[in-house]
Design an enzyme around this catalytic site. Structure first.
Site, mmCIF file in Angstrom:
data_model
loop_
_atom_site.group_PDB
_atom_site.id
_atom_site.type_symbol
_atom_site.label_atom_id
_atom_site.label_comp_id
_atom_site.label_asym_id
_atom_site.label_seq_id
_atom_site.Cartn_x
_atom_site.Cartn_y
_atom_site.Cartn_z
ATOM 1 N N CYS A 132 1.026 -0.874 0.590
ATOM 2 C CA CYS A 132 -0.314 0.465 -0.241
ATOM 3 C C CYS A 132 0.635 1.123 -0.143
ATOM 4 C CB CYS A 132 -0.814 -0.416 1.546
ATOM 5 S SG CYS A 132 -1.969 1.080 1.368
ATOM 6 N N HIS A 182 0.594 -2.949 6.729
ATOM 7 C CA HIS A 182 -0.590 -3.006 7.443
ATOM 8 C C HIS A 182 -2.091 -3.340 6.685
ATOM 9 C CE1 HIS A 182 -1.153 0.572 4.824
ATOM 10 N NE2 HIS A 182 -1.886 0.151 4.677
#
Length: 370
Positions: A40, A62
């Site tokens: 990400c 994450h």
């Protein structure tokens, strides 16, 4: 135990692959063996120094999915062998936000950049130093400790290699259109930036029934992908998108504009603000540099046209409710996940993965640990 992990020793910096020591899970914690982790842009914000960590070394990641390997004392809702998606927002279930159905705003979010677990101590270590964990989950480590509340159980038939995507990018993008912009059937929607988050705003707007979805991206590959994921139009820049929206609405403008560029600036918000109609909504989903604090929005226009600038964290989604929901949509054929993955990488290829992201050749890169 030992685990290979991608760690930042400073920021700005690149990811180093090192061996870390992983503690046993303490009370209300679990040990997870990750199978896959998404690359990400939020983790790149830390690497580039846009959003600094409170502590270094820092183990990133994450967005991930894996299997429970061990549970600590007091864990009641999880067992060894459960398949889980990591939630970078572990809901406490007790604060005013959780009680109001807004788990994405849970007070536990205060720990996202601190690097510790909920008790204020560290679980990863390297060379005699504590290693901060990204959002309490650190999906860039083969093994990681997380709070019980951060491990969202999913059905075993869902491939973990794609389930990892619903930990961040999919709910963030989809929810930015469906929840934050409140897209309705017949709407005209602009999605500004169609990478790993914006492409899911396109999916969400399409699912909500938008009549026209105008994808904006300077990269041809991403514009082509947007058309495959539900966009009706794809243009290079926001000026073209604004002109198209005005031409479709007798000069009124789009119903909403979702800003999902790589690094947001005030100018992006101002451009989106100029593209929407009276009573329209700008959704700012993209993260900005921590020092960015201005945007060129005409205050009289804001008042007199009743326009709205809305921030959106995790697409205004609630992890325990929405992560299983998105996987149900995937199972039923309403949500594309497999097609989002442009390239898979080994952990030691993580810097190449982020280079590919910046080059515009990926919608989403994914690290596979097995």
């Amino acid at each position: 135990m030992k685990s290979r992990a991608a760690v930042l020793f400073e920021s700005p910096g690149e990811w180093d692959i090192v061996e870390v020591d992983v503690d046993e899970p303490r009370a209300n914690e679990v040990l997870v063996r990750y199978v896959s982790a998404g690359l990400c842009h939020s983790d790149d914000h830390v690497a580039k120094g846009d959003v600094p960590s409170a502590h270094y070394p820092y183990c990133g990641g994450h967005e991930g999915a894996g299997v429970i390997e061990a549970i600590g004392p007091g864990v009641t809702d999880l067992k060894v062998g459960d398949h889980v998606v990591a939630s970078f927002l572990p809901p406490c279930g007790r604060c005013r936000w959780c009680a109001g159905g807004q788990q994405n705003l849970c007070d536990n979010g205060a720990f996202m950049m601190l690097g510790t677990q909920l008790d204020g101590t560290f679980r990863l270590h390297h060379g005699g130093h504590d290693v901060a964990q990204a959002s309490l989950v650190s999906t860039f480590s083969e093994y990681s400790i997380m709070p019980e509340a951060a491990a969202i159980v999913i059905d075993d038939d869902i491939p973990l290699e794609v389930a990892c995507l619903v930990g961040c990018g999919v709910p963030t993008g989809w929810g930015s259109a469906v929840n934050a912009a409140a897209v309705r059937p017949g709407d005209i929607v602009i999605v500004m930036g169609v990478g790993g988050v914006g492409i899911n705003a396109v999916q969400g707007a399409n699912h909500a029934g938008a009549a026209r979805i105008i994808a904006v991206d300077p990269v041809q590959f991403k514009r082509d992908c947007a058309m495959k994921f539900g966009a009706t139009d794809a243009v290079e820049n926001i000026i073209q998108a604004t002109e198209l929206a005005l031409s479709l609405t007798n000069g009124q403008g789009a119903d909403s504009a979702v800003v999902t560029v790589g690094v947001a600036t005030g100018d992006h918000v101002g451009q989106a603000f100029s593209a929407i109609r009276k009573g329209g909504t700008v959704v700012l989903t993209a993260a900005a540099n921590i020092d960015a604090d201005t945007m060129p929005v005409n205050l009289l226009e804001l008042t007199m046209y009743q326009k709205r600038v809305q921030g959106a964290l995790f697409g205004m989604s609630s992890p325990t409710r929405d992560i299983p929901k998105f996987l149900d949509l995937y199972r039923q054929g309403y949500l594309a996940l497999d097609e989002l993955v442009s390239q898979r990488y080994r952990l030691d290829e993580i810097n190449q993965g982020y280079a590919d992201m910046h080059a515009g050749t990926n919608l989403r890169g994914v690290i596979d640990f097995r």
